[in-house]
Design an enzyme around this catalytic site. Sequence first.
Site, PDB file in Angstrom:
ATOM      1  N   TYR A 189     -28.597  13.390   4.573  1.00 17.26           N
ATOM      2  CA  TYR A 189     -28.039  12.740   5.761  1.00 17.26           C
ATOM      3  C   TYR A 189     -27.698  13.781   6.819  1.00 17.26           C
ATOM      4  CZ  TYR A 189     -24.772  10.565   8.941  1.00 17.26           C
ATOM      5  OH  TYR A 189     -24.166  10.121  10.093  1.00 17.26           O
ATOM      6  N   GLU A 239     -28.503  10.225  14.807  1.00 21.07           N
ATOM      7  CA  GLU A 239     -28.350  10.170  13.359  1.00 21.07           C
ATOM      8  C   GLU A 239     -29.714  10.138  12.693  1.00 21.07           C
ATOM      9  OE1 GLU A 239     -25.087   7.835  10.876  1.00 21.07           O
ATOM     10  OE2 GLU A 239     -26.716   6.520  11.482  1.00 21.07           O
TER      11      GLU A 239
END
Length: 404
Positions: free
Chosen positions: A121, A209
């Site tokens: 992530y 993101e």
Amino acid sequence: MKIHEYQGKELLRGLGVPVPLSRVAFSPADVRAAANELHKETGNPVVVIKSQIHAGGRGKGRFKEHPELGGVKVVKTADAAFEVGEKMLGNTLVTIQTGPEGKKVHRLLVEQGMDIARELYLGITLDRVTGRTTIMASTEGGMDIEEVAAHTPEKILRESIDPAVGLQPFQARKLAYALGLQDPVAGRAVKFLLALAAAYDKLDCSLLEVNPLVITGAGEVIALDAKVTFDDNAMYRHRDLEELRDPNEEDPSELEAKAWDLSYVKLDGDIGCMVNGAGLAMATMDIIQYVGAHPANFLDVGGGATAERVTAAFKIITSDPNVKGILINIFGGIMKCDTIATGVIAAVKEVGLSVPLVVRLEGTNVELGKQMLDASGLNVVTASNLRDAATKIVGLVAKAQVKS
Ligand code: ADP
Ligand code: MG
């Protein structure tokens, strides 16, 4: 302003951030053609069809019309790609982020199937506590990062970025090694991180993101997903990005508000608010909560609003079916109370008024404004102060609900 994954990836590619090969598709025939082209380019027939909506959680989402189908589907042939395209386009995808009503899918991303060794992530956003851009990384990529943040916050690594010099190579190395990467993959991750941080800056993002960031079997570092949100206050510096806006994805009331230069944010309560000044608008929402109800929106008509803008604002509020009562709270400084009264009266005459309306006016020309409202013959309740106004509107809404 949010954009689609495929648009975000195109921008990132242009800024040196590695992304998979892909094509956008608007019809099942486009999907088949894209699958064939990607097969030719990569030598691999496997492609992934990804629903393009402004919401995450697509992988775990489900189509209303095809409960067996999620928003991200791996297929092995161009024919299968065509069929999935038929099932997805025009149908409604429900994910944890769309709410139960879901979102209609009008575009698909057809992407080369990647050989995934690890899913990580990465996220960059503004940390409002330090006032600095912060980069977050975690080994727990691919799944719900919100869960990780809530239950195992220590698994999220952070580096704060100095605005004067940007993300430093030593910081990127620190993150890469903390993610358990080893050279030469770590070196590629460092390059990736530096390019991503530079992209965040260049595009004036408020969120960038990548979840998951993948390490492929061959050790490449690639953005498999991209969520890009631009800072609305910086859009004037990026006129070219404006065309990436997808009206299908925007709330119609927010679009209308933008056209009138009104600051409007839809919320999920039932008391519609029209206020001048952001601070007073926040205070009004607070006091509505304080007396036990919930605001249906934030709406700042601004200091110099005209009667036309007040009318437009009133229409936007009343077009929200959740609104059970309206509270207008105006401090007449630059804005005069009679201007507000003119706008409100015009709006009510035009669109009618089926819910209780409480108006609290104070400041320049307050007497004139009140007289105009009284003389209008409209069913308007006036209030003398903030708390009185909130109590009155909440009381009237409760009474109206008992009756109905
Ligand atoms: P969302 O976050 O909306 O669920 P993602 O783009 O992150 O959508 O995709 C969900 C999952 O699908 C990823 O975690 C990955 O496992 C898989 N996936 C997505 N794109 C590809 C691809 N090009 N090749 C292989 N797997 C993919
Ligand atoms: Mg994702």
